[in-house]
Each structure stands twice: as C-alpha cells, then as structure tokens.
Design a protein around this motif. Structure first.
Motif, PDB file in Angstrom:
ATOM      1  N   ARG A   1      34.168  -9.321   2.655  1.00  0.00           N
ATOM      2  CA  ARG A   1      33.527 -10.560   2.225  1.00  0.00           C
ATOM      3  C   ARG A   1      34.255 -11.138   1.014  1.00  0.00           C
ATOM      4  NH1 ARG A   1      30.318 -12.151   6.421  1.00  0.00           N
ATOM      5  NH2 ARG A   1      28.944 -10.445   7.088  1.00  0.00           N
ATOM      6  N   GLN A   2      34.513 -12.404   1.000  1.00  0.00           N
ATOM      7  CA  GLN A   2      35.172 -13.057  -0.115  1.00  0.00           C
ATOM      8  C   GLN A   2      34.283 -13.060  -1.346  1.00  0.00           C
ATOM      9  OE1 GLN A   2      35.788 -17.235   0.421  1.00  0.00           O
ATOM     10  NE2 GLN A   2      36.950 -17.491  -1.459  1.00  0.00           N
ATOM     11  N   VAL A   3      34.848 -12.668  -2.481  1.00  0.00           N
ATOM     12  CA  VAL A   3      34.134 -12.760  -3.755  1.00  0.00           C
ATOM     13  C   VAL A   3      34.416 -14.127  -4.348  1.00  0.00           C
ATOM     14  CG1 VAL A   3      33.891 -11.826  -6.077  1.00  0.00           C
ATOM     15  CG2 VAL A   3      34.309 -10.283  -4.160  1.00  0.00           C
ATOM     16  N   ARG A   4      33.386 -14.909  -4.490  1.00  0.00           N
ATOM     17  CA  ARG A   4      33.563 -16.248  -5.052  1.00  0.00           C
ATOM     18  C   ARG A   4      33.613 -16.216  -6.571  1.00  0.00           C
ATOM     19  NH1 ARG A   4      29.582 -20.113  -1.333  1.00  0.00           N
ATOM     20  NH2 ARG A   4      30.739 -19.835   0.630  1.00  0.00           N
ATOM     21  N   GLU A   5      32.670 -15.499  -7.178  1.00  0.00           N
ATOM     22  CA  GLU A   5      32.620 -15.454  -8.632  1.00  0.00           C
ATOM     23  C   GLU A   5      31.685 -14.355  -9.098  1.00  0.00           C
ATOM     24  OE1 GLU A   5      31.217 -19.393  -9.498  1.00  0.00           O
ATOM     25  OE2 GLU A   5      29.106 -18.773  -9.469  1.00  0.00           O
ATOM     26  N   VAL A   6      31.828 -14.023 -10.379  1.00  0.00           N
ATOM     27  CA  VAL A   6      30.927 -13.090 -11.052  1.00  0.00           C
ATOM     28  C   VAL A   6      30.382 -13.794 -12.286  1.00  0.00           C
ATOM     29  CG1 VAL A   6      30.777 -10.914 -12.329  1.00  0.00           C
ATOM     30  CG2 VAL A   6      32.093 -11.025 -10.204  1.00  0.00           C
ATOM     31  N   THR A   7      29.067 -13.747 -12.462  1.00  0.00           N
ATOM     32  CA  THR A   7      28.426 -14.424 -13.589  1.00  0.00           C
ATOM     33  C   THR A   7      27.491 -13.458 -14.319  1.00  0.00           C
ATOM     34  OG1 THR A   7      26.651 -15.214 -12.150  1.00  0.00           O
ATOM     35  CG2 THR A   7      28.521 -16.693 -12.488  1.00  0.00           C
ATOM     36  N   ASN A   8      27.079 -13.900 -15.507  1.00  0.00           N
ATOM     37  CA  ASN A   8      26.066 -13.180 -16.298  1.00  0.00           C
ATOM     38  C   ASN A   8      26.440 -11.718 -16.524  1.00  0.00           C
ATOM     39  OD1 ASN A   8      24.436 -15.531 -16.332  1.00  0.00           O
ATOM     40  ND2 ASN A   8      23.644 -15.010 -14.313  1.00  0.00           N
ATOM     41  N   MET A   9      27.689 -11.486 -16.922  1.00  0.00           N
ATOM     42  CA  MET A   9      28.119 -10.118 -17.237  1.00  0.00           C
ATOM     43  C   MET A   9      27.573  -9.719 -18.603  1.00  0.00           C
ATOM     44  SD  MET A   9      31.996  -8.590 -17.634  1.00  0.00           S
ATOM     45  CE  MET A   9      32.403  -8.832 -15.897  1.00  0.00           C
ATOM     46  N   VAL A  10      26.999  -8.522 -18.678  1.00  0.00           N
ATOM     47  CA  VAL A  10      26.430  -8.012 -19.924  1.00  0.00           C
ATOM     48  C   VAL A  10      26.915  -6.581 -20.123  1.00  0.00           C
ATOM     49  CG1 VAL A  10      24.339  -7.483 -21.228  1.00  0.00           C
ATOM     50  CG2 VAL A  10      24.381  -9.465 -19.697  1.00  0.00           C
TER      51      VAL A  10
ATOM     52  N   PRO B   1      21.484   0.949 -16.740  1.00  0.00           N
ATOM     53  CA  PRO B   1      22.919   0.621 -16.739  1.00  0.00           C
ATOM     54  C   PRO B   1      23.441   0.244 -18.113  1.00  0.00           C
ATOM     55  CG  PRO B   1      21.667  -1.256 -15.955  1.00  0.00           C
ATOM     56  CD  PRO B   1      20.669  -0.143 -16.172  1.00  0.00           C
ATOM     57  N   GLY B   2      24.785   0.309 -18.238  1.00  0.00           N
ATOM     58  CA  GLY B   2      25.454  -0.166 -19.443  1.00  0.00           C
ATOM     59  C   GLY B   2      26.247  -1.430 -19.190  1.00  0.00           C
ATOM     60  N   LEU B   3      26.386  -1.798 -17.921  1.00  0.00           N
ATOM     61  CA  LEU B   3      27.087  -3.022 -17.533  1.00  0.00           C
ATOM     62  C   LEU B   3      26.355  -3.638 -16.359  1.00  0.00           C
ATOM     63  CD1 LEU B   3      29.623  -4.901 -17.726  1.00  0.00           C
ATOM     64  CD2 LEU B   3      30.702  -3.382 -16.043  1.00  0.00           C
ATOM     65  N   THR B   4      26.001  -4.914 -16.489  1.00  0.00           N
ATOM     66  CA  THR B   4      25.327  -5.619 -15.403  1.00  0.00           C
ATOM     67  C   THR B   4      26.009  -6.961 -15.169  1.00  0.00           C
ATOM     68  OG1 THR B   4      23.726  -6.662 -16.890  1.00  0.00           O
ATOM     69  CG2 THR B   4      23.097  -4.540 -15.918  1.00  0.00           C
ATOM     70  N   ALA B   5      25.840  -7.491 -13.960  1.00  0.00           N
ATOM     71  CA  ALA B   5      26.417  -8.786 -13.611  1.00  0.00           C
ATOM     72  C   ALA B   5      25.793  -9.262 -12.312  1.00  0.00           C
ATOM     73  CB  ALA B   5      27.933  -8.689 -13.460  1.00  0.00           C
ATOM     74  N   THR B   6      26.079 -10.508 -11.972  1.00  0.00           N
ATOM     75  CA  THR B   6      25.687 -11.068 -10.676  1.00  0.00           C
ATOM     76  C   THR B   6      26.955 -11.468  -9.937  1.00  0.00           C
ATOM     77  OG1 THR B   6      23.592 -11.907 -11.546  1.00  0.00           O
ATOM     78  CG2 THR B   6      24.378 -12.854  -9.476  1.00  0.00           C
ATOM     79  N   ALA B   7      27.151 -10.877  -8.763  1.00  0.00           N
ATOM     80  CA  ALA B   7      28.317 -11.212  -7.941  1.00  0.00           C
ATOM     81  C   ALA B   7      27.894 -12.155  -6.817  1.00  0.00           C
ATOM     82  CB  ALA B   7      28.925  -9.949  -7.355  1.00  0.00           C
ATOM     83  N   THR B   8      28.643 -13.232  -6.634  1.00  0.00           N
ATOM     84  CA  THR B   8      28.389 -14.160  -5.531  1.00  0.00           C
ATOM     85  C   THR B   8      29.490 -13.986  -4.491  1.00  0.00           C
ATOM     86  OG1 THR B   8      27.340 -15.754  -7.017  1.00  0.00           O
ATOM     87  CG2 THR B   8      28.078 -16.572  -4.876  1.00  0.00           C
ATOM     88  N   VAL B   9      29.087 -13.603  -3.284  1.00  0.00           N
ATOM     89  CA  VAL B   9      30.048 -13.370  -2.206  1.00  0.00           C
ATOM     90  C   VAL B   9      29.751 -14.308  -1.041  1.00  0.00           C
ATOM     91  CG1 VAL B   9      30.318 -10.957  -2.881  1.00  0.00           C
ATOM     92  CG2 VAL B   9      28.659 -11.557  -1.115  1.00  0.00           C
ATOM     93  N   ARG B  10      30.749 -14.460  -0.186  1.00  0.00           N
ATOM     94  CA  ARG B  10      30.592 -15.281   1.009  1.00  0.00           C
ATOM     95  C   ARG B  10      29.875 -14.458   2.082  1.00  0.00           C
ATOM     96  NH1 ARG B  10      33.232 -19.737   3.497  1.00  0.00           N
ATOM     97  NH2 ARG B  10      33.323 -19.561   5.774  1.00  0.00           N
ATOM     98  N   GLY B  11      28.663 -14.856   2.410  1.00  0.00           N
ATOM     99  CA  GLY B  11      27.883 -14.142   3.395  1.00  0.00           C
ATOM    100  C   GLY B  11      28.093 -14.669   4.794  1.00  0.00           C
ATOM    101  N   PRO B  12      27.242 -14.261   5.740  1.00  0.00           N
ATOM    102  CA  PRO B  12      27.341 -14.757   7.119  1.00  0.00           C
ATOM    103  C   PRO B  12      27.257 -16.280   7.175  1.00  0.00           C
ATOM    104  CG  PRO B  12      25.844 -12.887   6.975  1.00  0.00           C
ATOM    105  CD  PRO B  12      26.170 -13.285   5.570  1.00  0.00           C
ATOM    106  N   PHE B  13      28.083 -16.870   8.046  1.00  0.00           N
ATOM    107  CA  PHE B  13      28.109 -18.320   8.245  1.00  0.00           C
ATOM    108  C   PHE B  13      28.489 -19.073   6.972  1.00  0.00           C
ATOM    109  CE2 PHE B  13      24.679 -16.451  10.873  1.00  0.00           C
ATOM    110  CZ  PHE B  13      25.273 -16.570  12.122  1.00  0.00           C
ATOM    111  N   GLY B  14      29.178 -18.388   6.056  1.00  0.00           N
ATOM    112  CA  GLY B  14      29.653 -19.039   4.837  1.00  0.00           C
ATOM    113  C   GLY B  14      28.595 -19.217   3.771  1.00  0.00           C
TER     114      GLY B  14
END
Length: 203
Positions: A79-88, A167-180
């Motif tokens: 799956r394509q990784v579009r972006e990672v946000t809210n890294m702590v 956890p000591g590291l958290t984030a939100t990963a946005t990936v390309r899911g089914p049907f884009g």
C-alpha cells in the motif's frame, strides 16, 4: 512499515567534558491499527546523545539528542504511504534531576511544519505536526534538555515507551486503501531494547 532507515552500529565516544553514545541504534517496535486490522513493524533510528559525565549536586546539566536523517517508507504491505502526521516523541524526565527547559535547535528537514518541545508531568514531549511525505527524507531538530542535578545518584538519558499500550513514539499514517481510499492508521511504538543514551554521575 518494516523500516525507516538502516541501523547504525553503536559506538561510545568519551570527550574531555562530555560523554556521548554516538549513533546509538534505537529499534522501535511499532503497531499500526486501522479499524479492526493491525500490523506490526520495526522502525530504526540512529541518535547521537551527549551529556556531562559528572555534575555537582544542584548544578545545571544539559542532555543533547541529535537524531540522524531518516526516511518515510514509500509503501507498506503493498500500500502506498501518502503521509505521516502528528508524530510525538516522548522522553522521560530522568531520575535524580529536575526540569528547566527543553528546546529544539534548527528547523530539521522534510517536516513541513514547526516542531515543538515541552513537558507534561515528568515527560519531555517533542511534537511534529507534519505532514511527512511517504518516501521522503526527514530529520528531527536537535533536542536540548536542560536539567538541574539532584543531591546524589545518576542522571540516565533514555527514550520513553515500554509497550504498544505505553508507547514512546506515536503518529498517524495515511495509506492508500482499497479503491484509492485514504486510510488512517494510529501507530504506537516503543524502543526494545531501550539503550542508555547518556549517564551523568552526581558527586
């Protein structure tokens, strides 16, 4: 997300006025969850850390963490990784010390935002809103933690996190899911093993 970078070898460098664990190879164990599905992966990050080897009781102590450049993967599990946000990133306030300040030096690279550093309770927290682009190189700014030495003992610098639920590291990963369709996955990581980054002996 099976990796972000090659693991650097751990070396110890001793200078006249500071101790440094150069390019410590920190391995984060991570779990990403979206809906009722989850996946585990490893994330590798090299960090150079410095601090004085000794300090008098009540004296100021600076712990400096300098993360090496890293890369967001371009794809995860096909799956394509579009972006990672809210890294702590969390660093526990070391025992035998009290907090003064935490500051970031330099803008970093590839962050597309202004990171911040502060404290909550007994945890120093670095926040990177992002977005960090999939496949892109990024580098966190240098973190300087200013402390006051306690009356005795050692000030040991380590990263935070002991499990997926703490956890000591958290984030939100946005990936390309089914049907884009864009799918957001909450990600929790902890370092294991969690190497000692610096040690300052009070006396």
């Amino acid at each position: 997300m099976n990796r972000l970078a090659l693991v650097a070898a751990v070396a110890v460098v001793v200078a006249s006025d500071c101790s440094a664990y150069a390019a410590a190879a920190v391995v984060f164990h991570c779990r990403a969850t979206a809906g009722h599905q989850s996946a585990t992966f490893a994330l590798n990050q090299a960090i150079t850390a410095t601090a004085p080897p000794t300090a008098h009781p009540g004296a100021p102590v600076e712990l400096v963490l300098d993360p090496s450049p890293n890369r967001i993967p371009a794809s995860v599990g096909g799956r394509q990784v579009r972006e990672v946000t809210n890294m702590v990133l969390s660093i526990p306030l070391p025992a035998n010390s009290s907090y003064r300040t935490a500051r970031l030096t330099g803008p970093g690279a590839g962050l597309h935002s202004t990171p911040t550093a502060g404290i909550g309770g007994r945890t120093i927290v670095v926040k990177v809103p992002g977005p960090l682009r999939g496949g892109g190189v990024f580098e966190l700014p240098v973190l300087t933690i200013s402390l006051i030495a306690g009356s005795a003992g050692q000030i040991v610098g380590r990263l935070g996190g002991v499990s997926y639920d703490r956890p000591g590291l958290t984030a939100t990963a946005t990936v390309r899911g089914p049907f884009g369709i864009a799918v957001r996955a909450a990600t929790q990581c902890f370092p294991s093993p969690n190497p000692i980054l610096t040690t300052t002996t009070i006396g």
